[in-house]
Scaffold this motif. Structure first.
Motif, mmCIF file in Angstrom:
data_model
loop_
_atom_site.group_PDB
_atom_site.id
_atom_site.type_symbol
_atom_site.label_atom_id
_atom_site.label_comp_id
_atom_site.label_asym_id
_atom_site.label_seq_id
_atom_site.Cartn_x
_atom_site.Cartn_y
_atom_site.Cartn_z
ATOM 1 N N GLU A 365 0.829 -1.203 0.000
ATOM 2 C CA GLU A 365 0.000 0.000 0.000
ATOM 3 C C GLU A 365 0.863 1.253 0.000
ATOM 4 O O GLU A 365 0.533 2.245 -0.650
ATOM 5 N N ALA A 369 0.851 4.138 -2.929
ATOM 6 C CA ALA A 369 0.381 5.482 -2.580
ATOM 7 C C ALA A 369 1.471 6.527 -2.682
ATOM 8 O O ALA A 369 1.190 7.706 -2.923
ATOM 9 N N ILE A 376 -3.106 10.992 2.726
ATOM 10 C CA ILE A 376 -3.140 9.636 3.268
ATOM 11 C C ILE A 376 -3.569 9.694 4.727
ATOM 12 O O ILE A 376 -3.102 10.557 5.487
ATOM 13 N N VAL A 393 6.426 6.473 3.250
ATOM 14 C CA VAL A 393 5.711 7.091 2.137
ATOM 15 C C VAL A 393 6.509 8.278 1.594
ATOM 16 O O VAL A 393 6.682 8.444 0.385
ATOM 17 N N ILE A 489 -0.069 13.912 5.445
ATOM 18 C CA ILE A 489 -0.352 12.553 5.906
ATOM 19 C C ILE A 489 -0.877 12.675 7.328
ATOM 20 O O ILE A 489 -0.201 13.239 8.197
ATOM 21 N N VAL A 516 -6.653 8.098 0.688
ATOM 22 C CA VAL A 516 -5.985 6.797 0.754
ATOM 23 C C VAL A 516 -5.861 6.439 2.228
ATOM 24 O O VAL A 516 -5.381 7.243 3.020
ATOM 25 N N GLU A 517 -6.283 5.243 2.581
ATOM 26 C CA GLU A 517 -6.243 4.820 3.986
ATOM 27 C C GLU A 517 -5.332 3.609 4.135
ATOM 28 O O GLU A 517 -5.441 2.634 3.382
#
Length: 671
Positions: A365, A369, A376, A393, A489, A516-517
């Motif tokens: 994920e 992402a 996020i 991320v 985020i 986005v989770e």
């Protein structure tokens, strides 16, 4: 052989570029070229000039409008001859070996007059006979060649045109030299060519020398001579005079004078005339230029003194520039090394450790992402590593070279949180003595992580939502609109859906954050990662503390595997750190782990009294009772209670206010 490109744009000569062996000179419109021509008719990379087999070659790089030499277009390579004019767009470049050949517009009679003046000046010089006593005839503190003077004065100065041309050439050459020795050699070449001497040297004061140095204390950086003359060091008397007083000295008829002449190894004095100029930096003499003549017919004159002092001042400037460049290069290397080390550390800190299928899913994920700009929302219990996922991320995204800024929303009051996020102006509130840049501005072109986003007040939520939607914001107490490019985020361990239903969290902000989770599973749901993470922390803390442990015992590994880890990875990290510090043997054993007996958030047996009995109640009531029981157990020590419950102190304070909890009479009496 020296070679130059004298550049003319329109009707004016604008620059002189020295061609150096081993360096290819590129010409074009792009700013990366050595010679930049700002004309749309010039291609970005138009042409280049380089030395091949002793000849300077001009090569057209398939330019759009071509390169001309005279009126002839260059096809392929062209060998340049002295005096040829290279034409590119509106620019003209004269290729010469002598700068005086670059100005064909100068009338011939004017050039002849300058030569005659120079010859007449040489003829008019008074040469002292050898039988006359030694005298210091001229001393000069500042050269007039570097002063701003009117045209009339310059016209009446002997040989000023020739000296200025030579000095200009030397200055250009000194500015391009890469090191101290090259600067000294280039200066000596110019001095031997421009003055009536046949030997000389550049001498500098050693860096660690204190006081006024004598001639023997100076370090000879470079020496040069002609006519088969061997250079001999400057006398101590002359060196100390120049170093102490900072003025240039010209002495003629010094043959036989031991205080001014230069001696060889047998003590014999060879010089007939001596010229010595200080190398001055910021009011301090750091060295000197020592020149002399060994021939009675070769006598330096006052103009030679002026010229030598001007060259010495240019040497001082070139050396200072080289020193500054070296300092900047060293500082840059240190800074780049520190940046690389910090990036390695931050990169290591953003590595997700774990081999379980659940963590593999999280890593997938993150990789999907990271390349996007989407906001996020990272969810998970306290201590699972939400900030670690956020860093992963960031460093996997195109923004990895930008800053990563983290802010805990639960740690600040509403006023302070607004100031931290958006900054404030001076005088915006009591204590605001200076302007402060907020986290949004600090994270420009990077990533901003907001931890405990569920604790943000409704007022801040509204302003935060506007920024997320791309609107500019203002600092607290300010009126200037500020727009930033930041990826947000957010992270939380709260049930945001419940908060939305209760009206404590904005619905529109919830949907804006949940583009986005990523859900990070608790440690107890991925037991295969426990020993892997524990070993990772063990290696890290052994490197920091210098202890040498051989690992965990089998019993300790089983204990780690069976424990429920209510504090998740954060608790495991602290347990391993404590074990590394307090371990009494080569292996970490069960007794070194010091595990707690707390129940996890997901366990049903939160309140021991409810283990064997059932009583209908809401989850809020279960939480209220458990918090009250824990407070009573710790004697209302809020810090210990927060650690036991695995929550922040500020979160505990809000829950106490929410449930209206107060100490009972017995607890107050005991305290």
């Amino acid at each position: 052989m020296l070679a130059y490109l004298v550049i003319r744009e329109g009707s004016k000569w604008t620059d002189v570029f020295r061609l150096v062996e081993g360096r290819t000179v590129t010409i074009g419109r792009a700013p990366t070229n050595q010679i930049v021509i700002k004309d749309e008719r010039c291609s970005r990379h138009h042409a280049e000039i380089f030395l091949s087999e002793g000849e300077w070659i001009l090569r057209d790089l398939d330019s759009r409008n071509g390169t001309l030499v005279g009126e002839q277009r260059v096809i392929g390579d062209h060998t340049l001859a002295a005096g040829e004019i290279v034409r590119i767009a509106h620019a003209q470049m004269a290729f010469v070996h002598d700068l005086s050949d670059a100005f064909p517009d100068t009338p011939a009679d004017q050039r002849q007059e300058e030569t005659v003046l120079g010859e007449a000046d040489d003829d008019d010089d008074d040469v002292l006979e050898s039988h006359e006593p030694t005298t210091i005839t001229h001393r000069k503190g500042q050269t007039r060649f570097l002063e701003r003077r009117s045209g009339d004065d310059e016209g009446s100065t002997p040989k000023v045109g020739q000296a200025a041309t030579k000095l200009c050439r030397i200055a250009f050459e000194l500015a391009n030299e890469p090191d101290t020795i090259s600067v000294a050699n280039r200066a000596l070449e110019g001095l031997l060519d421009g003055t009536h001497v046949n030997a000389g040297a550049v001498l500098l004061v050693p860096r660690d020398f204190d006081g006024v140095p004598a001639g023997n204390d100076l370090e000879v950086i470079a020496s040069l001579s002609k006519d088969d003359v061997k250079y001999h060091r400057v006398s101590n008397f002359l060196a100390m005079m120049v170093m102490r007083e900072g003025e240039a000295v010209l002495a003629r008829n010094v043959e036989g004078d031991s205080t001014l002449g230069s001696r060889d190894s047998q003590g014999e004095i060879h010089a007939t005339s001596v010229l010595c100029a200080p190398i001055r930096q910021d009011g301090k003499v750091v060295g000197l230029v020592h020149m002399y003549s060994t021939k009675t017919e070769l006598v330096p004159d006052p103009d030679d003194l002026e010229f030598s002092l001007a060259v010495a001042d240019n040497v001082a400037l070139a050396l200072k520039t080289l020193e500054r460049q070296q300092e900047l290069a060293e500082n840059l290397n240190v800074t780049q090394g520190e940046v690389k080390q910090l990036r390695r550390q931050l990169g290591a800190a953003s590595e997700i450790v774990g081999t379980s299928p659940l963590m593999f899913q999280v890593q997938q994920e993150v990789s999907r992402a990271a390349p996007s700009r989407a906001t996020i929302l990272i969810r998970g219990e306290s201590g699972v590593g939400k900030e670690l996922v956020a860093r992963s991320v960031h460093y996997a995204s195109p923004r990895k070279k930008g800053p990563f800024v983290c802010l805990n929303c639960a740690a600040l009051s509403e006023t302070l949180l607004e100031s931290e996020l958006f900054g404030h102006e001076r005088g915006a509130f009591t204590g605001a003595t200076d302007r402060k840049i907020g986290k949004f501005e600090a994270a420009g072109q990077g990533t901003l992580m907001l931890d405990e986003i569920g604790e943000m007040s409704p007022t801040i939520q509204a302003k935060f939502l506007r920024v997320l939607e791309g609107h500019p914001f203002e600092r607290v107490g300010g009126s200037n609109a500020i727009k930033v490019d930041v990826r947000v985020i957010a992270a939380t361990n709260r049930d945001l859906e419940k908060a939305v239903a209760e009206g404590t969290f904005r619905r529109d902000l919830y949907f804006r954050l949940r583009v986005v989770e990523i859900t990070v599973p608790p440690l107890r749901k991925r037991p295969e990662d426990i020993n892997v993470i524990a070993q990772h922390f063990l290696q890290s803390y052994m490197a920091d503390s210098g202890r040498k442990l051989r690992g965990f015992t089998a019993e300790a590994r089983d204990q780690l595997q069976q424990y429920r880890w209510p504090g998740n990875v954060r608790e495991l990290k602290n347990v391993v750190e404590r074990a590394v510090v307090l371990a009494r043997a080569d292996y970490v054993d069960v007794d070194d782990l010091n595990l707690s007996n707390l129940a996890t958030v997901g366990d049903s047996a939160i309140i021991p009294a409810t283990l064997n009995t059932y009583e209908p109640m809401t989850l809020a009531e279960v939480e209220r009772r458990h918090i009250q029981a824990t407070l009573r157990q710790t004697g209302w020590n809020k810090s210990r209670t927060a650690r036991t419950l695995g929550i922040e102190r500020s979160t505990l304070d809000r829950k106490i206010r929410r449930y209206g909890l107060v100490p009972d009479v017995d607890t107050v009496r005991e305290s």
